[in-house]
Design a protein around this motif. Structure first.
Motif, PDB file in Angstrom:
ATOM      1  N   LEU A  66      90.305 -40.840-100.506  1.00  0.00           N
ATOM      2  CA  LEU A  66      91.337 -40.165-100.870  1.00  0.00           C
ATOM      3  C   LEU A  66      92.493 -40.541 -99.688  1.00  0.00           C
ATOM      4  O   LEU A  66      93.819 -40.173-100.114  1.00  0.00           O
ATOM      5  CB  LEU A  66      91.068 -38.748-100.585  1.00  0.00           C
ATOM      6  CG  LEU A  66      90.218 -38.023-101.524  1.00  0.00           C
ATOM      7  CD1 LEU A  66      89.672 -36.716-101.357  1.00  0.00           C
ATOM      8  CD2 LEU A  66      90.658 -38.370-103.103  1.00  0.00           C
ATOM      9  N   TYR A  67      92.238 -41.083 -98.728  1.00  0.00           N
ATOM     10  CA  TYR A  67      93.455 -41.377 -97.562  1.00  0.00           C
ATOM     11  C   TYR A  67      93.795 -42.850 -97.622  1.00  0.00           C
ATOM     12  O   TYR A  67      94.221 -43.256 -96.610  1.00  0.00           O
ATOM     13  CB  TYR A  67      92.962 -40.681 -96.420  1.00  0.00           C
ATOM     14  CG  TYR A  67      92.751 -39.259 -96.442  1.00  0.00           C
ATOM     15  CD1 TYR A  67      93.648 -38.276 -96.235  1.00  0.00           C
ATOM     16  CD2 TYR A  67      91.374 -38.488 -96.732  1.00  0.00           C
ATOM     17  CE1 TYR A  67      93.364 -36.988 -96.320  1.00  0.00           C
ATOM     18  CE2 TYR A  67      91.095 -37.308 -96.550  1.00  0.00           C
ATOM     19  CZ  TYR A  67      92.192 -36.544 -96.671  1.00  0.00           C
ATOM     20  OH  TYR A  67      91.993 -35.179 -96.706  1.00  0.00           O
ATOM     21  N   GLY A  68      93.264 -43.649 -98.666  1.00  0.00           N
ATOM     22  CA  GLY A  68      93.878 -44.803 -98.685  1.00  0.00           C
ATOM     23  C   GLY A  68      92.696 -45.726 -98.162  1.00  0.00           C
ATOM     24  O   GLY A  68      93.207 -46.859 -97.717  1.00  0.00           O
ATOM     25  N   ALA A  92      81.668 -34.932 -96.100  1.00  0.00           N
ATOM     26  CA  ALA A  92      82.824 -34.844 -96.990  1.00  0.00           C
ATOM     27  C   ALA A  92      84.006 -34.908 -95.832  1.00  0.00           C
ATOM     28  O   ALA A  92      84.879 -35.528 -96.056  1.00  0.00           O
ATOM     29  CB  ALA A  92      82.630 -33.611 -97.710  1.00  0.00           C
ATOM     30  N   GLU A  93      83.719 -34.229 -95.070  1.00  0.00           N
ATOM     31  CA  GLU A  93      84.968 -34.115 -93.677  1.00  0.00           C
ATOM     32  C   GLU A  93      85.187 -35.447 -93.132  1.00  0.00           C
ATOM     33  O   GLU A  93      86.120 -35.693 -92.628  1.00  0.00           O
ATOM     34  CB  GLU A  93      84.547 -32.937 -92.673  1.00  0.00           C
ATOM     35  CG  GLU A  93      84.641 -31.578 -93.317  1.00  0.00           C
ATOM     36  CD  GLU A  93      84.037 -30.490 -92.249  1.00  0.00           C
ATOM     37  OE1 GLU A  93      83.608 -31.354 -91.042  1.00  0.00           O
ATOM     38  OE2 GLU A  93      84.051 -29.449 -92.415  1.00  0.00           O
ATOM     39  N   ALA A  94      84.173 -36.172 -93.150  1.00  0.00           N
ATOM     40  CA  ALA A  94      84.261 -37.520 -92.509  1.00  0.00           C
ATOM     41  C   ALA A  94      85.419 -38.555 -93.006  1.00  0.00           C
ATOM     42  O   ALA A  94      86.048 -39.087 -92.106  1.00  0.00           O
ATOM     43  CB  ALA A  94      82.980 -38.536 -92.480  1.00  0.00           C
ATOM     44  N   GLY A  95      85.513 -38.385 -94.187  1.00  0.00           N
ATOM     45  CA  GLY A  95      86.772 -39.155 -94.717  1.00  0.00           C
ATOM     46  C   GLY A  95      88.232 -38.888 -94.250  1.00  0.00           C
ATOM     47  O   GLY A  95      88.941 -39.380 -93.954  1.00  0.00           O
ATOM     48  N   PHE A 133      94.316 -33.038-104.239  1.00  0.00           N
ATOM     49  CA  PHE A 133      94.431 -34.377-104.582  1.00  0.00           C
ATOM     50  C   PHE A 133      94.607 -34.827-105.689  1.00  0.00           C
ATOM     51  O   PHE A 133      94.724 -36.031-105.895  1.00  0.00           O
ATOM     52  CB  PHE A 133      93.163 -34.900-104.066  1.00  0.00           C
ATOM     53  CG  PHE A 133      92.686 -34.616-102.544  1.00  0.00           C
ATOM     54  CD1 PHE A 133      93.276 -35.125-101.482  1.00  0.00           C
ATOM     55  CD2 PHE A 133      91.771 -33.518-102.424  1.00  0.00           C
ATOM     56  CE1 PHE A 133      93.063 -34.862-100.333  1.00  0.00           C
ATOM     57  CE2 PHE A 133      91.536 -33.128-100.951  1.00  0.00           C
ATOM     58  CZ  PHE A 133      92.183 -33.794 -99.923  1.00  0.00           C
ATOM     59  N   GLY A 134      94.644 -33.947-106.829  1.00  0.00           N
ATOM     60  CA  GLY A 134      95.008 -34.304-108.073  1.00  0.00           C
ATOM     61  C   GLY A 134      93.981 -34.965-108.892  1.00  0.00           C
ATOM     62  O   GLY A 134      92.471 -34.937-108.302  1.00  0.00           O
ATOM     63  N   ALA A 135      94.142 -36.027-109.576  1.00  0.00           N
ATOM     64  CA  ALA A 135      93.419 -36.916-110.393  1.00  0.00           C
ATOM     65  C   ALA A 135      92.566 -37.666-109.548  1.00  0.00           C
ATOM     66  O   ALA A 135      91.391 -38.383-109.903  1.00  0.00           O
ATOM     67  CB  ALA A 135      94.027 -37.825-111.380  1.00  0.00           C
ATOM     68  N   ASP A 183      88.831 -37.182-108.865  1.00  0.00           N
ATOM     69  CA  ASP A 183      87.886 -36.930-110.072  1.00  0.00           C
ATOM     70  C   ASP A 183      86.436 -37.368-109.784  1.00  0.00           C
ATOM     71  O   ASP A 183      85.323 -36.565-110.173  1.00  0.00           O
ATOM     72  CB  ASP A 183      88.463 -37.651-110.974  1.00  0.00           C
ATOM     73  CG  ASP A 183      89.527 -37.090-111.856  1.00  0.00           C
ATOM     74  OD1 ASP A 183      89.797 -35.643-111.629  1.00  0.00           O
ATOM     75  OD2 ASP A 183      90.220 -37.547-112.703  1.00  0.00           O
ATOM     76  N   ILE A 184      86.254 -38.420-109.107  1.00  0.00           N
ATOM     77  CA  ILE A 184      85.073 -38.978-108.736  1.00  0.00           C
ATOM     78  C   ILE A 184      83.970 -37.801-108.063  1.00  0.00           C
ATOM     79  O   ILE A 184      83.077 -37.483-108.223  1.00  0.00           O
ATOM     80  CB  ILE A 184      85.089 -40.184-107.882  1.00  0.00           C
ATOM     81  CG1 ILE A 184      85.388 -41.572-108.772  1.00  0.00           C
ATOM     82  CG2 ILE A 184      83.572 -40.466-106.981  1.00  0.00           C
ATOM     83  CD1 ILE A 184      84.294 -41.772-109.546  1.00  0.00           C
ATOM     84  N   LEU A 185      84.930 -37.154-106.812  1.00  0.00           N
ATOM     85  CA  LEU A 185      84.303 -35.981-106.190  1.00  0.00           C
ATOM     86  C   LEU A 185      84.056 -34.968-106.985  1.00  0.00           C
ATOM     87  O   LEU A 185      82.886 -33.836-106.848  1.00  0.00           O
ATOM     88  CB  LEU A 185      85.294 -35.678-105.153  1.00  0.00           C
ATOM     89  CG  LEU A 185      85.200 -36.638-103.837  1.00  0.00           C
ATOM     90  CD1 LEU A 185      86.323 -36.381-102.738  1.00  0.00           C
ATOM     91  CD2 LEU A 185      83.672 -37.051-103.231  1.00  0.00           C
TER      92      LEU A 185
END
Length: 289
Positions: free
Chosen positions: A54-56, A187-190, A270-272, A275-277
């Motif tokens: 999500l953060y590239g 989840a927060e690690a990202g 995060f919008g689309a 979707d995976i999450l």
């Protein structure tokens, strides 16, 4: 889409773990470590990698953190299966470590996998910024220690001698520590890797972690040991209070669905891209393992 992504990330995590253990001495402990970390859904590691996306960040930039939480999770399972804890003889469809080897080896395997987790996070490959690596180490220590997973396990042990069933609030608190803390960290690690605000992913993971545990309680009632790869019905046999015993089977399923909706809502910023999450949240309550 989700299952393909889960499989792909599991393969990356497995390779990272096996590479980290490649130079381990040819001893029963190292063989048992490889045995303990093999297989499993890799959901926690998956959350790390997909959260980082999500953060590239590419999977290669998050795989060490993903492997770290999977190593730590494996340690918790090895110790949880010991006779002094849950005394289980089946895990992921195979004999548990203490059954295949012995209790002492299982203790050492758990200890070594725990230290491996922090070893992986301390490496430059985990993140080029030392401050981020320290943050990952410190936050995982809290999530897995007396403020998180270990606290939840201690609460679970205490509940067995309390002489009364736990209330819904007490079980929710216990499981937020025992199961939820590592899922939240994952989840927060990202966001930590991306040097971003952890709040949206933290809210997602808080709901997800509770839904995951409710699904586990449901599987303990409805699950098939051949599919789950572990003994089922053990909570009822032990007379433990669970979400199913307190809410009823249908009530537990309804609550799990409500939590998935909360998890999905937390991903709105995060919008689309998320979707995976979102699919992962639905997988958590529809799985049969």
């Amino acid at each position: 889409m989700f299952k393909e992504a889960l499989t792909a990330q599991a393969g990356r995590i497995e390779a990272c773990l096996m590479d980290a253990l490649a130079d381990a001495a040819d001893q029963p402990v190292s063989h048992a470590m490889r045995y303990a970390v093999a297989g499993g859904k890799r959901l926690r590691g998956f959350l790390v990698i997909e959260g980082a996306a999500l953060y590239g960040l590419a999977p290669e930039q998050a795989v060490h953190a993903a492997a770290a939480v999977e190593a730590l999770h494996a340690y918790s399972l090895v110790h949880d299966d010991l006779p002094c804890m849950d005394d289980d003889d089946l895990r992921r469809g195979q004999a548990t470590v203490h059954v295949k080897w012995d209790d002492g080896t299982a203790v050492l395997v758990g200890d070594a996998l725990q230290t491996l987790a922090f070893d992986l996070l301390s490496r430059e490959a985990a993140h080029p910024d030392p401050a981020v690596r320290v943050d990952l180490v410190a936050s995982l220590a809290k999530a897995s220690g007396i403020e998180g997973m270990v606290l939840g396990q201690a609460q679970d042990i205490a509940a067995e001698t309390a002489g009364r069933p736990l209330s819904l609030d007490e079980i929710t608190d216990l499981q937020a520590n025992k199961t939820g803390a590592l899922i939240r960290w994952s989840a927060e690690a990202g966001a930590r890797l991306g040097k971003a605000d952890i709040a949206p992913l933290s809210a997602y993971a808080t709901a997800l972690g509770l839904a995951f545990q409710i699904a586990d309680d449901i599987l303990d009632v409805e699950g098939d040991a051949e599919k789950t790869g572990k003994r089922v019905g053990k909570d009822a046999d032990a007379g433990k209070a669970t979400f199913v015993s307190l809410l009823g089977l249908e009530g537990a399923k309804t609550r799990a669905s409500e939590l998935v909706a909360e998890a999905e809502a937390a991903l709105a910023p995060f919008g689309a891209r998320a979707d995976i999450l979102r699919q992962a949240a639905n997988f958590v309550i529809s799985r049969d393992t």
